[in-house]
Enzyme design. Structure first.
Site, PDB file in Angstrom:
ATOM      1  N   THR A 128       0.814  -1.223   0.000  1.00 48.25           N
ATOM      2  CA  THR A 128       0.000   0.000   0.000  1.00 48.25           C
ATOM      3  C   THR A 128       0.843   1.266   0.000  1.00 48.25           C
ATOM      4  O   THR A 128       1.959   1.277   0.539  1.00 48.25           O
ATOM      5  CB  THR A 128      -0.919  -0.006   1.244  1.00 48.25           C
ATOM      6  N   TYR A 152      -1.663   0.200  10.167  1.00 51.39           N
ATOM      7  CA  TYR A 152      -1.990  -0.477   8.902  1.00 51.39           C
ATOM      8  C   TYR A 152      -0.783  -0.444   7.964  1.00 51.39           C
ATOM      9  O   TYR A 152      -0.334  -1.489   7.464  1.00 51.39           O
ATOM     10  CB  TYR A 152      -3.207   0.206   8.249  1.00 51.39           C
TER      11      TYR A 152
HETATM   12  C1  UD1 Z   1      -6.168   4.828   2.982  1.00 49.62           C
HETATM   13  C2  UD1 Z   1      -4.733   4.476   2.849  1.00 49.62           C
HETATM   14  C3  UD1 Z   1      -4.530   3.529   1.702  1.00 49.62           C
HETATM   15  C4  UD1 Z   1      -5.288   2.280   1.978  1.00 49.62           C
HETATM   16  C5  UD1 Z   1      -6.729   2.642   2.154  1.00 49.62           C
HETATM   17  C6  UD1 Z   1      -7.353   1.364   2.627  1.00 49.62           C
HETATM   18  C7  UD1 Z   1      -3.313   6.234   3.680  1.00 49.62           C
HETATM   19  C8  UD1 Z   1      -2.549   7.457   3.355  1.00 49.62           C
HETATM   20  N1  UD1 Z   1      -3.957   5.660   2.661  1.00 49.62           N
HETATM   21  O1  UD1 Z   1      -6.533   5.603   1.851  1.00 49.62           O
HETATM   22  O2  UD1 Z   1      -3.190   3.179   1.570  1.00 49.62           O
HETATM   23  O3  UD1 Z   1      -5.124   1.366   0.948  1.00 49.62           O
HETATM   24  O4  UD1 Z   1      -6.915   3.665   3.131  1.00 49.62           O
HETATM   25  O5  UD1 Z   1      -8.322   1.529   3.543  1.00 49.62           O
HETATM   26  O6  UD1 Z   1      -3.353   5.801   4.801  1.00 49.62           O
HETATM   27  N2  UD1 Z   1     -12.472  11.603   2.510  1.00 49.62           N
HETATM   28  C9  UD1 Z   1     -13.458  12.548   2.770  1.00 49.62           C
HETATM   29  N3  UD1 Z   1     -14.659  12.094   3.214  1.00 49.62           N
HETATM   30  C10 UD1 Z   1     -14.941  10.780   3.396  1.00 49.62           C
HETATM   31  C11 UD1 Z   1     -13.942   9.823   3.136  1.00 49.62           C
HETATM   32  C12 UD1 Z   1     -12.706  10.265   2.684  1.00 49.62           C
HETATM   33  O7  UD1 Z   1     -13.236  13.754   2.616  1.00 49.62           O
HETATM   34  O8  UD1 Z   1     -16.056  10.457   3.821  1.00 49.62           O
HETATM   35  C13 UD1 Z   1     -11.177  12.060   1.983  1.00 49.62           C
HETATM   36  C14 UD1 Z   1      -9.976  11.669   2.824  1.00 49.62           C
HETATM   37  O9  UD1 Z   1      -9.720  12.645   3.793  1.00 49.62           O
HETATM   38  C15 UD1 Z   1      -8.890  11.589   1.747  1.00 49.62           C
HETATM   39  C16 UD1 Z   1      -9.647  11.086   0.514  1.00 49.62           C
HETATM   40  O10 UD1 Z   1     -11.006  11.422   0.744  1.00 49.62           O
HETATM   41  O11 UD1 Z   1      -8.379  12.876   1.452  1.00 49.62           O
HETATM   42  C17 UD1 Z   1      -9.545   9.588   0.305  1.00 49.62           C
HETATM   43  O12 UD1 Z   1      -9.839   8.914   1.519  1.00 49.62           O
HETATM   44  P1  UD1 Z   1     -10.096   7.329   1.598  1.00 49.62           P
HETATM   45  O13 UD1 Z   1     -10.956   6.944   0.467  1.00 49.62           O
HETATM   46  O14 UD1 Z   1     -10.550   7.027   2.990  1.00 49.62           O
HETATM   47  O15 UD1 Z   1      -8.669   6.679   1.330  1.00 49.62           O
HETATM   48  P2  UD1 Z   1      -7.227   7.012   1.981  1.00 49.62           P
HETATM   49  O16 UD1 Z   1      -7.353   7.405   3.395  1.00 49.62           O
HETATM   50  O17 UD1 Z   1      -6.535   7.946   1.050  1.00 49.62           O
END
Ligand code: UD1
Length: 336
Positions: A128, A152
């Protein structure tokens, strides 16, 4: 040569751990579509039996069960393992780190030991971008420092370290694929992200677009990005599945070399851009609520994917945010 256009190695049976889960099930479909034999092991904690086609042998069990895995390897003459099984929720890993060191690190250790004992030659590991932590430079290359900021990411990095040591000591090579943000669904509608209580942005936005949630939270609007919201490199799950097939071919072609490769498109989209795409494709407006930053979220995470493309001969075919969102929406609409 076999005379039927297929090398004997193409018939090597692949053990797919977590093959009933989101990404693993797409890899099983890709293997099956390519006519390559596979066997699935999955404990069905987050996976679904229906996600594995009926004609693919399925074993319900734990990858840490070395006796069971040893029997599967011997019985099916397994030549390669694609290891997807594990826990993937970053915030959960912060509150329950030992679950991640058990399900990811310790389970992988047992699986790798069973693989070595059973003479398995190739190992493809779901790593990841979270192993990079907060990257110093974007796009992130594979030689960037790996300093995870959550259990993780650390649990996955520890498995990468084990594989490097094992590959140096035993006749097994490996490819650690470092996934960026995986999203979308099988374009033929055979599988998709089905886990309840998902935390991933595109899944959550698709649920909201289908009326299953009232709003989507935007976690942080003061990031050092063009519109202030987090930027991520979203990769279509079917392109990622294809990368696994290419990785298997690459490992078989040069059995003494191992690889660590980023899987992304090399382009980032902000949270607002993702939600704009969902609105545009559904002709609706999802309610957005501005909320504080989520702990441990980097501003931007974008892959340098040149090594994966060059090493694997991988050609991403769905490198388009609208395609990813459209496939995620189609899958979500079909889910109860
Ligand atoms: C994270 C991990 C990634 C992992 C994945 C698996 C990190 C940096 N990345 O991805 O390696 O494979 O989880 O679970 O740890 N967001 C919102 N609102 C929401 C949900 C998300 O604004 O309701 C934003 C988050 O703040 C982020 C982006 O959307 O900026 C993507 O978030 P998400 O889809 O949760 O994935 P990551 O956290 O990037």
């Amino acid at each position: 040569m076999r005379g039927d256009g297929m090398e004997a190695t193409d018939r090597m049976t692949v053990l797919v751990t977590g093959g009933a889960g989101y990404i693993g099930s797409h890899a099983v479909l890709a293997l099956r579509d390519a006519g390559r034999p596979a066997v699935v092991i999955d404990n069905l904690v987050t996976g679904f039996r229906w996600a594995v086609p009926e004609d693919v042998p399925f074993v319900e069990g734990n990858v840490a069960d070395m006796d069971l895995v040893g029997r599967i390897i011997a019985e099916h003459d397994i030549g390669a393992i694609m290891h997807f099984a594990g826990s993937v929720v970053v915030p959960e890993s912060v509150v329950d780190p030992l679950k991640y060191y058990r399900n990811n690190t310790a389970a992988s250790r047992a699986l790798i030991e069973a693989a070595v004992a059973g003479g398995v030659r190739h190992f493809i590991f779901s790593s990841t971008a979270a192993t990079y932590g907060i990257p110093e430079a974007i796009p992130v290359t594979e030689d960037a420092p790996q300093r995870p900021i959550n259990p993780y990411g650390m649990s996955k990095l520890m498995t990468e370290a084990m594989l490097a040591d094992v590959a140096a000591a035993h006749p097994l090579n490996y490819c650690a694929l470092r996934y960026f943000n995986v999203a979308g669904a099988d374009p033929q509608g055979r599988s998709g992200q089905s886990t309840a209580g998902a935390t991933h942005l595109i899944k959550i936005a698709a649920e909201a677009a289908c009326g299953k949630r009232g709003h989507v939270a935007i976690f942080g609007t003061d990031y050092a990005t063009p519109d202030g919201t987090g930027v991520r490199d979203y990769i279509h799950v079917s392109d990622l599945a294809e990368a696994h097939l290419r990785a298997l071919d690459t490992l078989m072609a040069e059995p003494t070399r191992s690889h660590r490769l980023n899987c992304g498109y090399g382009r980032g989209f902000s949270v607002r851009e993702v939600l704009d795409a969902v609105d545009r494709l559904t002709n609706r407006t999802i309610e957005r609520r501005l909320e504080p930053r989520r702990a441990g979220d980097p501003d931007a995470l974008v892959a340098d994917n040149r090594a994966a493309i060059a090493t694997l001969g991988w050609t991403p075919r769905r490198d388009d945010l609208d395609t990813i969102v459209r496939d995620a929406l189609a899958w979500e609409r079909g889910l109860k």
